[in-house]
Write a protein that holds these residues in place. Sequence first.
Motif, short mmCIF file in Angstrom:
data_model
loop_
_atom_site.label_atom_id
_atom_site.label_comp_id
_atom_site.label_asym_id
_atom_site.label_seq_id
_atom_site.Cartn_x
_atom_site.Cartn_y
_atom_site.Cartn_z
N GLU A 94 0.82 -1.21 0.00
CA GLU A 94 0.00 0.00 0.00
C GLU A 94 0.85 1.26 0.00
OE1 GLU A 94 -2.87 -0.15 3.12
OE2 GLU A 94 -3.77 -1.99 2.36
N THR A 95 2.06 1.21 0.57
CA THR A 95 2.89 2.41 0.61
C THR A 95 3.48 2.74 -0.77
OG1 THR A 95 4.86 1.14 1.22
CG2 THR A 95 3.51 2.04 3.02
N PHE A 96 3.46 1.79 -1.70
CA PHE A 96 4.03 2.01 -3.02
C PHE A 96 3.03 2.69 -3.96
CE2 PHE A 96 8.01 -0.53 -3.07
CZ PHE A 96 7.95 -0.91 -1.74
N VAL A 97 1.77 2.71 -3.61
CA VAL A 97 0.74 3.30 -4.46
C VAL A 97 0.28 4.60 -3.83
CG1 VAL A 97 -1.47 2.93 -5.58
CG2 VAL A 97 0.03 0.99 -5.19
N ASP A 98 0.92 5.69 -4.20
CA ASP A 98 0.56 7.01 -3.68
C ASP A 98 -0.20 7.79 -4.73
OD1 ASP A 98 1.85 6.63 -1.24
OD2 ASP A 98 3.78 7.30 -2.03
N THR A 99 -1.06 8.68 -4.29
CA THR A 99 -1.79 9.53 -5.21
C THR A 99 -0.87 10.64 -5.70
OG1 THR A 99 -3.82 9.07 -4.00
CG2 THR A 99 -3.85 10.97 -5.46
N LEU A 100 -0.91 10.87 -7.01
CA LEU A 100 -0.09 11.93 -7.61
C LEU A 100 -0.57 13.31 -7.19
CD1 LEU A 100 0.25 10.70 -11.32
CD2 LEU A 100 2.02 10.71 -9.58
N ILE A 139 -4.83 -7.83 -17.53
CA ILE A 139 -3.55 -8.20 -18.11
C ILE A 139 -3.00 -9.36 -17.30
CG2 ILE A 139 -3.06 -5.89 -19.03
CD1 ILE A 139 -1.24 -5.43 -16.58
N ASP A 140 -1.88 -9.94 -17.72
CA ASP A 140 -1.28 -11.04 -16.97
C ASP A 140 -1.05 -10.62 -15.52
OD1 ASP A 140 -1.23 -12.78 -19.09
OD2 ASP A 140 0.82 -12.27 -19.69
N ASN A 141 -1.73 -11.28 -14.61
CA ASN A 141 -1.54 -11.07 -13.18
C ASN A 141 -1.85 -9.63 -12.74
OD1 ASN A 141 -0.98 -11.95 -10.58
ND2 ASN A 141 1.19 -11.47 -10.74
N GLY A 142 -2.82 -8.98 -13.39
CA GLY A 142 -3.14 -7.62 -12.98
C GLY A 142 -4.24 -6.96 -13.78
N LYS A 143 -4.28 -5.65 -13.69
CA LYS A 143 -5.28 -4.82 -14.37
C LYS A 143 -4.60 -3.64 -15.04
CE LYS A 143 -9.33 -6.53 -12.88
NZ LYS A 143 -10.37 -6.99 -13.76
N GLY A 155 0.18 -8.23 -9.61
CA GLY A 155 0.38 -8.92 -8.34
C GLY A 155 -0.88 -8.87 -7.49
N ASN A 156 -0.69 -9.06 -6.20
CA ASN A 156 -1.81 -8.98 -5.27
C ASN A 156 -2.02 -7.53 -4.88
OD1 ASN A 156 -2.07 -11.77 -5.23
ND2 ASN A 156 -0.58 -12.00 -3.59
N PHE A 157 -3.24 -7.05 -5.06
CA PHE A 157 -3.55 -5.66 -4.72
C PHE A 157 -5.00 -5.56 -4.29
CE2 PHE A 157 -3.94 -6.22 -9.29
CZ PHE A 157 -5.23 -5.78 -9.55
N SER A 158 -5.28 -4.51 -3.56
CA SER A 158 -6.65 -4.28 -3.08
C SER A 158 -7.40 -3.40 -4.07
CB SER A 158 -6.61 -3.59 -1.71
OG SER A 158 -6.14 -2.26 -1.85
N LEU A 159 -8.70 -3.33 -3.90
CA LEU A 159 -9.51 -2.44 -4.74
C LEU A 159 -9.12 -0.99 -4.53
CD1 LEU A 159 -13.04 -4.09 -4.49
CD2 LEU A 159 -11.45 -4.15 -6.41
#
Length: 159
Positions: free
Chosen positions: A23-29, A90-94, A129-133
């Motif tokens: 979660e820390t890797f996905v920050d809002t721009l 896509i492969d293993n993601g969106k 990978g594994n990610f939340s909504l």
Amino acid sequence: MDKLLKVVLVSLGLFVGGCNANETFVDTLKPEFETMSFNVVQKQLVIEHELPNYVQNLLSSWFDQRIKVDGFDGDMNFIVTDFNQKISSIDNGKRVDISLSFKVLLNIPSLSQTKLIEGSISSYGTLTGNFSLNEFDTIIQNTQVDLIIRLSKDLKSKI
């Protein structure tokens, strides 16, 4: 039995810790829009296609705060003519693909001058990978922010 319980607890702890780390890797721009001026006295934003609320707010904020008018005559119409947002697997993601088309119509009657600027911009974002909504929603918002940043840069390059 105690060994199995310890393995399960350690595995659960690593899983929860791994989720929090992602979660820390996905920050809002934080958007940094270009500022530009037009030699007209009036401006208007026209949206011909329905936009998601977040895009509508970003676009309105950019237009209200960063599009300046400094003329004595004429008007400027910024027209959003098309908007598309597509989410695909896509492969293993969106992946999210977003595009926007626009026209800027400058009309200066005292100079008998009319100018048309047209453009089309696009942006995309992916998450694997594994990610939340919530993380995927953040990727969508970041892609929407990037789209408006690209719009402001594209328009500035054309004036």
